[in-house]
Scaffold this motif. Structure first.
Motif, PDB file in Angstrom:
ATOM      1  N   ILE A  92       0.858  -1.186   0.000  1.00  0.00           N
ATOM      2  CA  ILE A  92       0.000   0.000   0.000  1.00  0.00           C
ATOM      3  C   ILE A  92       0.891   1.232   0.000  1.00  0.00           C
ATOM      4  N   PRO A  93       0.652   2.185  -0.909  1.00  0.00           N
ATOM      5  CA  PRO A  93       1.525   3.368  -0.965  1.00  0.00           C
ATOM      6  C   PRO A  93       1.543   4.102   0.367  1.00  0.00           C
ATOM      7  N   ASN A  94       2.722   4.557   0.790  1.00  0.00           N
ATOM      8  CA  ASN A  94       2.799   5.253   2.077  1.00  0.00           C
ATOM      9  C   ASN A  94       3.668   6.504   1.970  1.00  0.00           C
ATOM     10  N   GLU A  95       3.560   7.348   2.996  1.00  0.00           N
ATOM     11  CA  GLU A  95       4.224   8.660   2.987  1.00  0.00           C
ATOM     12  C   GLU A  95       5.736   8.543   3.159  1.00  0.00           C
ATOM     13  N   ASP A  96       6.213   7.394   3.622  1.00  0.00           N
ATOM     14  CA  ASP A  96       7.636   7.231   3.923  1.00  0.00           C
ATOM     15  C   ASP A  96       8.431   6.602   2.782  1.00  0.00           C
ATOM     16  N   SER A  97       7.768   6.295   1.693  1.00  0.00           N
ATOM     17  CA  SER A  97       8.464   5.658   0.559  1.00  0.00           C
ATOM     18  C   SER A  97       8.418   6.608  -0.635  1.00  0.00           C
ATOM     19  N   PHE A  98       9.537   7.257  -0.876  1.00  0.00           N
ATOM     20  CA  PHE A  98       9.567   8.303  -1.912  1.00  0.00           C
ATOM     21  C   PHE A  98      11.000   8.533  -2.362  1.00  0.00           C
ATOM     22  N   CYS A  99      11.159   9.333  -3.421  1.00  0.00           N
ATOM     23  CA  CYS A  99      12.499   9.727  -3.834  1.00  0.00           C
ATOM     24  C   CYS A  99      12.524  11.222  -4.143  1.00  0.00           C
ATOM     25  N   VAL A 100      13.676  11.808  -3.945  1.00  0.00           N
ATOM     26  CA  VAL A 100      13.907  13.231  -4.249  1.00  0.00           C
ATOM     27  C   VAL A 100      15.245  13.315  -4.974  1.00  0.00           C
ATOM     28  N   LEU A 101      15.575  14.504  -5.482  1.00  0.00           N
ATOM     29  CA  LEU A 101      16.910  14.679  -6.041  1.00  0.00           C
ATOM     30  C   LEU A 101      17.913  14.818  -4.908  1.00  0.00           C
ATOM     31  N   ASP A 102      19.014  14.109  -5.008  1.00  0.00           N
ATOM     32  CA  ASP A 102      20.092  14.283  -4.039  1.00  0.00           C
ATOM     33  C   ASP A 102      20.661  15.698  -4.218  1.00  0.00           C
ATOM     34  N   PRO A 103      20.819  16.449  -3.121  1.00  0.00           N
ATOM     35  CA  PRO A 103      21.281  17.830  -3.271  1.00  0.00           C
ATOM     36  C   PRO A 103      22.726  17.944  -3.775  1.00  0.00           C
ATOM     37  N   GLU A 104      23.501  16.878  -3.657  1.00  0.00           N
ATOM     38  CA  GLU A 104      24.921  16.987  -4.032  1.00  0.00           C
ATOM     39  C   GLU A 104      25.355  16.038  -5.146  1.00  0.00           C
ATOM     40  N   VAL A 105      24.906  14.794  -5.063  1.00  0.00           N
ATOM     41  CA  VAL A 105      25.496  13.782  -5.946  1.00  0.00           C
ATOM     42  C   VAL A 105      24.955  13.888  -7.376  1.00  0.00           C
ATOM     43  N   LYS A 106      25.873  13.832  -8.322  1.00  0.00           N
ATOM     44  CA  LYS A 106      25.493  13.820  -9.738  1.00  0.00           C
ATOM     45  C   LYS A 106      26.111  12.595 -10.396  1.00  0.00           C
ATOM     46  N   ASP A 107      25.522  12.166 -11.503  1.00  0.00           N
ATOM     47  CA  ASP A 107      26.106  11.031 -12.222  1.00  0.00           C
ATOM     48  C   ASP A 107      27.219  11.521 -13.150  1.00  0.00           C
ATOM     49  N   LYS A 108      27.788  10.587 -13.899  1.00  0.00           N
ATOM     50  CA  LYS A 108      28.913  10.915 -14.774  1.00  0.00           C
ATOM     51  C   LYS A 108      28.559  12.005 -15.784  1.00  0.00           C
ATOM     52  N   TRP A 109      27.267  12.120 -16.085  1.00  0.00           N
ATOM     53  CA  TRP A 109      26.828  13.062 -17.113  1.00  0.00           C
ATOM     54  C   TRP A 109      26.432  14.404 -16.496  1.00  0.00           C
ATOM     55  N   GLY A 110      26.691  14.535 -15.198  1.00  0.00           N
ATOM     56  CA  GLY A 110      26.386  15.796 -14.522  1.00  0.00           C
ATOM     57  C   GLY A 110      24.921  15.948 -14.139  1.00  0.00           C
ATOM     58  N   ILE A 111      24.176  14.871 -14.208  1.00  0.00           N
ATOM     59  CA  ILE A 111      22.741  14.928 -13.900  1.00  0.00           C
ATOM     60  C   ILE A 111      22.516  14.544 -12.433  1.00  0.00           C
ATOM     61  N   PRO A 112      21.803  15.395 -11.678  1.00  0.00           N
ATOM     62  CA  PRO A 112      21.519  15.049 -10.280  1.00  0.00           C
ATOM     63  C   PRO A 112      20.827  13.687 -10.163  1.00  0.00           C
ATOM     64  N   VAL A 113      21.194  12.938  -9.134  1.00  0.00           N
ATOM     65  CA  VAL A 113      20.691  11.567  -8.984  1.00  0.00           C
ATOM     66  C   VAL A 113      19.569  11.517  -7.954  1.00  0.00           C
ATOM     67  N   LEU A 114      18.902  10.384  -7.884  1.00  0.00           N
ATOM     68  CA  LEU A 114      17.811  10.213  -6.923  1.00  0.00           C
ATOM     69  C   LEU A 114      18.338   9.768  -5.568  1.00  0.00           C
ATOM     70  N   ARG A 115      17.647  10.247  -4.530  1.00  0.00           N
ATOM     71  CA  ARG A 115      17.897   9.765  -3.167  1.00  0.00           C
ATOM     72  C   ARG A 115      16.602   9.144  -2.652  1.00  0.00           C
ATOM     73  N   PHE A 116      16.710   7.905  -2.204  1.00  0.00           N
ATOM     74  CA  PHE A 116      15.514   7.141  -1.847  1.00  0.00           C
ATOM     75  C   PHE A 116      15.268   7.092  -0.345  1.00  0.00           C
ATOM     76  N   SER A 117      13.999   7.129   0.011  1.00  0.00           N
ATOM     77  CA  SER A 117      13.543   6.830   1.369  1.00  0.00           C
ATOM     78  C   SER A 117      12.518   5.704   1.254  1.00  0.00           C
ATOM     79  N   TRP A 118      12.525   4.829   2.233  1.00  0.00           N
ATOM     80  CA  TRP A 118      11.669   3.642   2.107  1.00  0.00           C
ATOM     81  C   TRP A 118      11.193   3.174   3.467  1.00  0.00           C
ATOM     82  N   LYS A 119       9.995   2.637   3.498  1.00  0.00           N
ATOM     83  CA  LYS A 119       9.538   1.976   4.726  1.00  0.00           C
ATOM     84  C   LYS A 119       8.419   0.988   4.390  1.00  0.00           C
ATOM     85  N   TRP A 120       8.609  -0.243   4.829  1.00  0.00           N
ATOM     86  CA  TRP A 120       7.493  -1.185   4.806  1.00  0.00           C
ATOM     87  C   TRP A 120       6.614  -0.904   6.012  1.00  0.00           C
TER      88      TRP A 120
END
Lengths: 604, 212
Positions: free
Chosen positions: A458-486
């Motif tokens: 069941i979808p919940n408020e604690d399972s989501f992703c945002v852009l990581d404020p610092e980390v970028k991939d090799k192509w300079g694109i900001p990456v995802l930062r995940f939060s999760w909870k069963w």
């Protein structure tokens, strides 16, 4: 595949499709068959299953006997290129160091994406699955019903080819007459599970899988799928006639060089390319969707990975089909004055409610399967049967302690020997070695079974992703930062899974391998797989009836930008136990028809 | 899709884990053969799957001649020739085990010190009891050594570690052996060939499992 290079792209297309898997493949197929000019961008390399699939290699010719490694997480011969839970140069991050709060993100970097290796389980969502909140008050209803999607399930199943049977079970929909191909005969271990399952409330029936058990009817089906479109019929008839039926050997996870199972690369892309309306650029890593002065999407910016150069392409409409979280990432990275929090995100819900299936498993040793007369059990390269969820009434009455269902995938028997064969026998043999060990190995080979639950989260408020404020991939694109909870809804379900499997193993006269969940006071949070491990990634841009509480409407079109669609699992408002691929394909077909109609009306 | 039951850390974690493991082993036991730094490059994320590969194709192997002889002899004692198939040693399963312990991945790196230290223990035991190299002993002598360590729950306390080594070595030998064409034939696996139709289990199978 006949691809074009980045510099050969046209100045303008009707539609840009980002991604080439189940969603991108179906979207491009529907659009190009109806005459739209489409540019498809795939972040990975070109891949041709007809040439590249290792069909008959045994494990002795693979490094480490083909066992899974971090570089090939489903084994050496698995049809995954350039990825897995790790993609070189393209990291993602976690908000928490606690493994239980992390999401493991699967990506392939190849033409056709994960459709090349998937399990081919093709289970429709049922009527309850589209209206879960109405039923038990939890999660969200979808803004469409089973009846809205059923015609597209039929079309999708006829196009890709699915075996199975109609059983008339509650919330386990039948396909229309003439849609399904005959299911293969069950194997010995599957028959045993069917017989003994009844005593523990497990109903084993033929599974639906996207594998041809006979040649497709290339004379009848194209006219059903493309009425009044002779060119599309001709192209599809040719493509269908070039697909062989399963020859009952080699696991589907390697892909299929004779095109007997569904992969985007063997089913969607060949006919779409044959229309002459599709250009595909590989190694094209999309960073953002661009907007024009009117606030409409007018193209995308991508990185050509072969040169590292940034490129722009233009179109009248844009479809994101990159895989749920990758599409979310593109939206979040598409920032503008109008959309400072990311494109199509005025609801603030882009990245929210990401889901996976609940997973838990248990193995058993079944004495009845020892020393069986030799016979060939390869079959259709995957499961022939499964057990759908059937306990809807007792669950709704609150008798189970968790609100949503799961189905059971099971298997074992005399499969091609792998690294596990003959291993772990110590507890059965008191440590035999020498000639006795060879006798023991013969006795136990084929007598192990594995049961895996795949349940609704069941979808919940604690399972989501945002852009990581610092980390970028090799192509300079900001990456995802995940939060999760069963939540407890899922962990209790996982506990119910393994206890049911233990009961089933006992009913079959077998022994649980490892610790018995009925004795050890097992907790669901210990047996549940980590988020993302089942690779049924969904949500992140859910559909709904209200623009303030959802990202897209029921056509998978974003509320904020009327010529921007998402046709992968991102729009899923819930994650039923059914494997998501066929629903992705059906909804992509439906969304693409809507896009075509809007384009023809001149809406954009 | 069905998941394998193997931990799958990401590459960065894997490398960190490897370095930590190697460093802590070095601290705990400087004589440990397993403390040697492994190579760090695997076969990568995109490798030709249609080729046949041999141990040593992707990363350097580890065994010296003495270790290889010991491993081969142990493979042969665990899976000897009989009337249905050759021995694991004659199929060079020890080369596969060398490939395994030399691989840069976390699961294999975990096995590396256990296997190398275990082989050294086998040689030491062989010298102590029979004053000869393990590979040069009579088969009955080799079996005596193995009998003491073949089942950890029955092993004498001081042999627990050796018994855990043997358990792992036996599993690797079995996996290496039964994946070969000769090993698959031994188990009477008769798939991996195209069929015109799939009929399900024959009647004699159904009878045996009580379904006919």
């Amino acid at each position: 595949m006949p691809l074009i290079s980045a510099i050969d792209a046209q100045a303008m297309y009707d539609v840009i499709v980002v991604g080439s898997g189940a969603a991108g493949g179906q979207t491009a197929y529907t659009l190009t068959m109806e005459g739209a000019k489409v540019l498809m961008l795939e972040a990975g390399r070109d891949y041709d299953p007809v040439k590249e699939t290792p069909m008959f290699q045994d494990n002795s010719v693979a490094p480490l006997r083909g066992i899974a490694t971090p570089e090939k997480p489903f084994g050496f011969h698995d049809a995954t290129v350039g990825g897995g839970w790790t993609v070189p140069d393209e990291p993602y991050t976690q908000a928490s160091e606690d493994p239980q709060r992390q999401f493991d993100w699967w990506r392939a970097r190849m033409m056709g994406g994960r459709t090349n290796h998937w399990g081919r389980h093709t289970l429709r969502n049922g009527p309850y699955d589209f209206k879960p909140r109405s039923r038990d008050g939890l999660g969200f209803d979808w803004p469409l019903s089973y009846e809205d999607v059923a015609p597209y399930y039929d079309k999708a199943e006829m196009l890709i080819g699915v075996y199975g049977e109609n059983e008339g079970l509650e919330n386990t929909p039948d396909s229309s007459p003439g849609v399904l191909q005959p299911p293969p005969a069950p194997r010995a271990n599957e028959l045993l599970a069917r017989k003994y399952g009844q005593s523990v409330g497990v109903t084993v029936i033929p599974i639906h899988r996207a594998v041809l058990t006979q040649r497709q009817d290339h004379e009848r089906l194209p006219a059903k799928l493309h009425p009044n479109n002779p060119k599309a019929q001709r192209i599809l008839a040719k493509s269908m006639s070039e697909r062989a039926a399963c020859f009952w050997a080699t696991p589907c996870g390697r892909g299929c060089s004779i095109r007997a199972n569904y992969q985007s690369t063997t089913v969607h892309l060949p006919p779409a390319l044959a229309t002459g309306n599709l250009d595909i650029v590989a190694n094209a890593m999309v960073r953002e969707v661009t907007l024009n002065a009117k606030g409409l999407a007018d193209g995308v910016i991508y990185i050509d990975k072969t040169t590292g150069e940034e490129r722009r392409v233009k179109a009248r409409a844009v479809v994101l089909a990159a895989g749920s979280c990758e599409s979310v990432r593109v939206l979040l990275n598409s920032k503008s004055a109008q959309f400072p929090q990311g494109l199509a995100n005025t609801s603030g819900l882009v990245g929210k409610y990401i889901m996976d299936s609940v997973g838990a498993g248990l193995g058993g040793q079944i004495p009845l399967l020892e020393n069986l007369p030799p016979h060939n059990e390869d079959g259709a390269g995957g499961a022939h049967v499964y057990a759908p969820w059937t306990r809807y009434k007792e669950q709704l009455a609150g008798k189970l302690g968790f609100p949503r269902g799961y189905h059971i995938e099971l298997g074992g028997g005399r499969t091609m020997p792998g690294m596990g064969t003959g291993g772990g026998l110590q507890r059965f043999t008191r440590g035999s070695f020498g000639k006795q060990f060879k006798e023991d190995a013969r006795r136990y080979y084929g007598s192990f079974m594995h049961f895996a639950g795949r349940g609704e989260m069941i979808p919940n408020e604690d399972s989501f992703c945002v852009l990581d404020p610092e980390v970028k991939d090799k192509w300079g694109i900001p990456v995802l930062r995940f939060s999760w909870k069963w939540s407890e809804h899922e962990t209790r379900q996982a506990e119910h899974m393994v206890k049911t499997f233990a009961d089933l193993i006992s009913a079959m006269g077998g022994k649980v391998v490892g610790s018995d969940p009925r004795l050890s006071g097992v907790s669901g949070s210990k047996v549940i797989e980590k988020g993302g491990r089942i690779i049924h990634e969904a949500g992140g841009a859910i559909m709904g009836p209200d623009p303030a509480k959802s990202v897209t409407d029921h056509w998978c079109r974003t509320w904020d930008v009327k010529n921007l669609y998402l046709t992968d699992g991102a729009t899923f408002a819930s994650s039923p136990d059914k494997n998501p691929t066929i629903t992705i394909i059906a909804l992509a077909w439906r969304a693409s028809e809507h896009l075509l109609a809007e384009m023809n009306k001149g809406s954009f | 899709m069905s998941l394998h039951d193997y931990p799958r850390p990401d590459r960065r974690t894997a490398i960190k884990w490897m370095l930590t493991a190697a460093a802590s082993l070095a601290l705990l036991d400087r004589k440990s053969l397993g403390a040697a730094m492994p190579p760090v490059k695997g076969y990568g994320f995109d490798v030709n799957l249609n080729r046949d590969y041999q141990p040593g194709d992707f990363w350097a192997l580890t065994f010296n001649d003495a270790q290889r002889r010991t491993a081969a002899a142990l493979c042969g004692t665990i899976i000897p020739a009989d009337d249905q198939s050759p021995s694991a040693a004659s199929l060079r399963v020890h080369d596969f085990i060398d490939e395994w312990i030399s691989a840069p991945y976390p699961d294999q790196q975990k096995d590396r010190p256990r296997i190398l230290d275990g082989l050294a223990w086998i040689e030491g035991e062989s010298q102590r009891r029979f004053a000869g190299k393990f590979a040069d002993l009579e088969e009955a002598q080799r079996e005596k050594i193995c009998a003491d360590i073949c089942h950890a729950p029955d092993a004498r306390a001081e042999l627990t570690q050796a018994a855990h080594f043997f358990e792992r070595f036996r599993d690797l030998t079995a996996g290496g052996f039964y994946t070969t064409p000769a090993g698959m034939k031994d188990l009477k696996y008769i798939g991996n060939m195209p069929l015109a139709e799939f009929k399900g289990p024959p009647l004699e199978v159904l009878k045996k499992i009580g379904l006919a």
